[in-house]
Design a protein around this motif. Structure first.
Motif, PDB file in Angstrom:
ATOM      1  N   TYR A  99      28.187   6.716  40.337  1.00 45.44           N
ATOM      2  CA  TYR A  99      28.526   7.134  38.983  1.00 45.44           C
ATOM      3  C   TYR A  99      29.713   6.291  38.535  1.00 45.44           C
ATOM      4  O   TYR A  99      30.749   6.239  39.215  1.00 45.44           O
ATOM      5  N   TYR A 100      29.547   5.629  37.389  1.00 42.95           N
ATOM      6  CA  TYR A 100      30.545   4.658  36.943  1.00 42.95           C
ATOM      7  C   TYR A 100      30.734   4.733  35.430  1.00 42.95           C
ATOM      8  O   TYR A 100      29.909   5.316  34.705  1.00 42.95           O
ATOM      9  N   SER A 101      31.814   4.125  34.980  1.00 40.70           N
ATOM     10  CA  SER A 101      32.066   3.902  33.559  1.00 40.70           C
ATOM     11  C   SER A 101      32.483   2.443  33.421  1.00 40.70           C
ATOM     12  O   SER A 101      33.268   1.951  34.241  1.00 40.70           O
ATOM     13  N   PRO A 102      31.947   1.701  32.451  1.00 41.58           N
ATOM     14  CA  PRO A 102      32.187   0.259  32.387  1.00 41.58           C
ATOM     15  C   PRO A 102      33.672  -0.109  32.377  1.00 41.58           C
ATOM     16  O   PRO A 102      34.443   0.394  31.561  1.00 41.58           O
ATOM     17  N   ALA A 136      28.135  -5.770  49.720  1.00 39.59           N
ATOM     18  CA  ALA A 136      27.508  -5.211  50.928  1.00 39.59           C
ATOM     19  C   ALA A 136      26.005  -5.440  50.962  1.00 39.59           C
ATOM     20  O   ALA A 136      25.387  -5.382  52.028  1.00 39.59           O
ATOM     21  N   GLY A 137      25.415  -5.673  49.784  1.00 41.29           N
ATOM     22  CA  GLY A 137      23.970  -5.858  49.711  1.00 41.29           C
ATOM     23  C   GLY A 137      23.181  -4.576  49.895  1.00 41.29           C
ATOM     24  O   GLY A 137      22.007  -4.611  50.272  1.00 41.29           O
ATOM     25  N   LEU A 138      23.811  -3.430  49.619  1.00 41.14           N
ATOM     26  CA  LEU A 138      23.138  -2.136  49.781  1.00 41.14           C
ATOM     27  C   LEU A 138      22.407  -1.741  48.511  1.00 41.14           C
ATOM     28  O   LEU A 138      22.870  -2.024  47.405  1.00 41.14           O
ATOM     29  N   ALA A 139      21.275  -1.067  48.691  1.00 39.99           N
ATOM     30  CA  ALA A 139      20.508  -0.572  47.545  1.00 39.99           C
ATOM     31  C   ALA A 139      21.215   0.653  46.972  1.00 39.99           C
ATOM     32  O   ALA A 139      21.626   1.545  47.708  1.00 39.99           O
ATOM     33  N   PHE A 140      21.362   0.683  45.645  1.00 40.00           N
ATOM     34  CA  PHE A 140      21.978   1.835  44.997  1.00 40.00           C
ATOM     35  C   PHE A 140      21.527   1.895  43.543  1.00 40.00           C
ATOM     36  O   PHE A 140      21.054   0.906  42.989  1.00 40.00           O
ATOM     37  N   GLU A 141      21.699   3.061  42.951  1.00 41.51           N
ATOM     38  CA  GLU A 141      21.386   3.255  41.540  1.00 41.51           C
ATOM     39  C   GLU A 141      22.694   3.472  40.778  1.00 41.51           C
ATOM     40  O   GLU A 141      23.401   4.446  41.033  1.00 41.51           O
ATOM     41  N   PRO A 142      23.043   2.569  39.854  1.00 40.03           N
ATOM     42  CA  PRO A 142      24.231   2.816  39.042  1.00 40.03           C
ATOM     43  C   PRO A 142      23.911   3.847  37.953  1.00 40.03           C
ATOM     44  O   PRO A 142      22.895   3.732  37.266  1.00 40.03           O
ATOM     45  N   VAL A 143      24.757   4.861  37.823  1.00 40.33           N
ATOM     46  CA  VAL A 143      24.540   5.919  36.834  1.00 40.33           C
ATOM     47  C   VAL A 143      25.747   5.958  35.909  1.00 40.33           C
ATOM     48  O   VAL A 143      26.874   6.219  36.355  1.00 40.33           O
ATOM     49  N   LEU A 144      25.501   5.694  34.631  1.00 46.67           N
ATOM     50  CA  LEU A 144      26.582   5.669  33.651  1.00 46.67           C
ATOM     51  C   LEU A 144      27.077   7.081  33.374  1.00 46.67           C
ATOM     52  O   LEU A 144      26.300   7.967  33.011  1.00 46.67           O
ATOM     53  N   ALA A 145      28.374   7.288  33.579  1.00 43.66           N
ATOM     54  CA  ALA A 145      29.009   8.593  33.319  1.00 43.66           C
ATOM     55  C   ALA A 145      30.180   8.345  32.381  1.00 43.66           C
ATOM     56  O   ALA A 145      31.200   7.798  32.784  1.00 43.66           O
ATOM     57  N   SER A 146      30.036   8.719  31.121  1.00 42.99           N
ATOM     58  CA  SER A 146      31.061   8.438  30.123  1.00 42.99           C
ATOM     59  C   SER A 146      32.348   9.187  30.441  1.00 42.99           C
ATOM     60  O   SER A 146      32.335  10.403  30.654  1.00 42.99           O
ATOM     61  N   THR A 147      33.465   8.452  30.439  1.00 42.12           N
ATOM     62  CA  THR A 147      34.761   9.104  30.654  1.00 42.12           C
ATOM     63  C   THR A 147      35.277   9.741  29.361  1.00 42.12           C
ATOM     64  O   THR A 147      36.279  10.451  29.383  1.00 42.12           O
ATOM     65  N   LYS A 148      34.584   9.486  28.257  1.00 39.27           N
ATOM     66  CA  LYS A 148      34.985  10.102  26.984  1.00 39.27           C
ATOM     67  C   LYS A 148      34.239  11.414  26.745  1.00 39.27           C
ATOM     68  O   LYS A 148      34.836  12.446  26.453  1.00 39.27           O
TER      69      LYS A 148
END
Length: 202
Positions: free
Chosen positions: A4-7, A21-33
């Motif tokens: 879970y990230y915010s740009p 690391a080359g690991l598989a993952f799904e980035p999930v946008l989580a707005s900090t606003k």
């Protein structure tokens, strides 16, 4: 895994490390606003603290706090040498850097993002940041990365927080070692991939 990230937020650090690391993952946008995901899900239901990053493992376990997350990621791929081995003095040196970046640099930026903070207060934090970054510049005088010749997860964190200097009116122009470090980091494919994925690079 899900990140879970915010740009451009501090979640860019584990985002970079996941790609290194080359690991598989799904980035999930989580707005900090808005504290919502793109599908309208209340992010507080995922992280009651409401901030990023948060790493969700495949079994549903959730890990908070960037310095813990980057070490977990790195420990999954020991052959990549993104962190020194557990129990060694170099590992504690790495943790020393992660703590310093988190408490002395990252948290000193926080008041600058707060619109309610008076300008006089912001100036105090700018001066503190200038002195801390000057010290970091000295530490980089004889080595390309914080831990020496090789990239470590601490470098991803320093790069991420130092990205905030220009928008927060912190002048880095006199810090030639830090600027050279930032150029080396910006040239790394994993950094470019993470920044492109977050819409920070075209």
């Amino acid at each position: 895994m899900k990140l879970y990230y915010s740009p451009g937020a501090c979640s860019l650090s584990p985002h970079i490390v996941l790609r290194e690391a080359g690991l598989a993952f799904e980035p999930v946008l989580a707005s900090t606003k808005t504290h919502q995901l793109q599908d309208g899900t209340d992010y507080y239901g995922i992280n009651p603290l409401g901030y990023v990053p948060l790493l969700e493992l495949d079994d549903g376990t959730r890990l908070r706090e960037g310095p813990a997350i980057v070490q977990y990621i790195a420990d999954q791929v020991p052959t990549k040498n993104l962190v020194p081995a557990n129990g060694t003095l170099p590992r504690y040196r790495l943790q020393e850097w992660l703590t310093f970046i988190g408490t002395e640099i990252h948290k000193s930026f926080s008041p600058l993002f707060n619109p309610a903070m008076p300008e006089e207060g912001k100036q105090i934090y700018r001066e503190r940041l200038a002195s801390r970054l000057q010290w970091v510049d000295g530490q980089l005088a004889d080595k390309p990365y914080l831990m020496g010749e090789n990239f470590s997860v601490a470098d991803a964190y320093l790069f991420t927080v130092s990205n905030w200097a220009a928008p927060m009116k912190i002048d880095l122009s006199g810090l030639k070692n830090l600027l050279a470090f930032r150029e080396r980091m910006a040239a790394r494919p994993a950094v470019q991939e993470a920044m492109k994925a977050e819409g920070l690079l075209k």
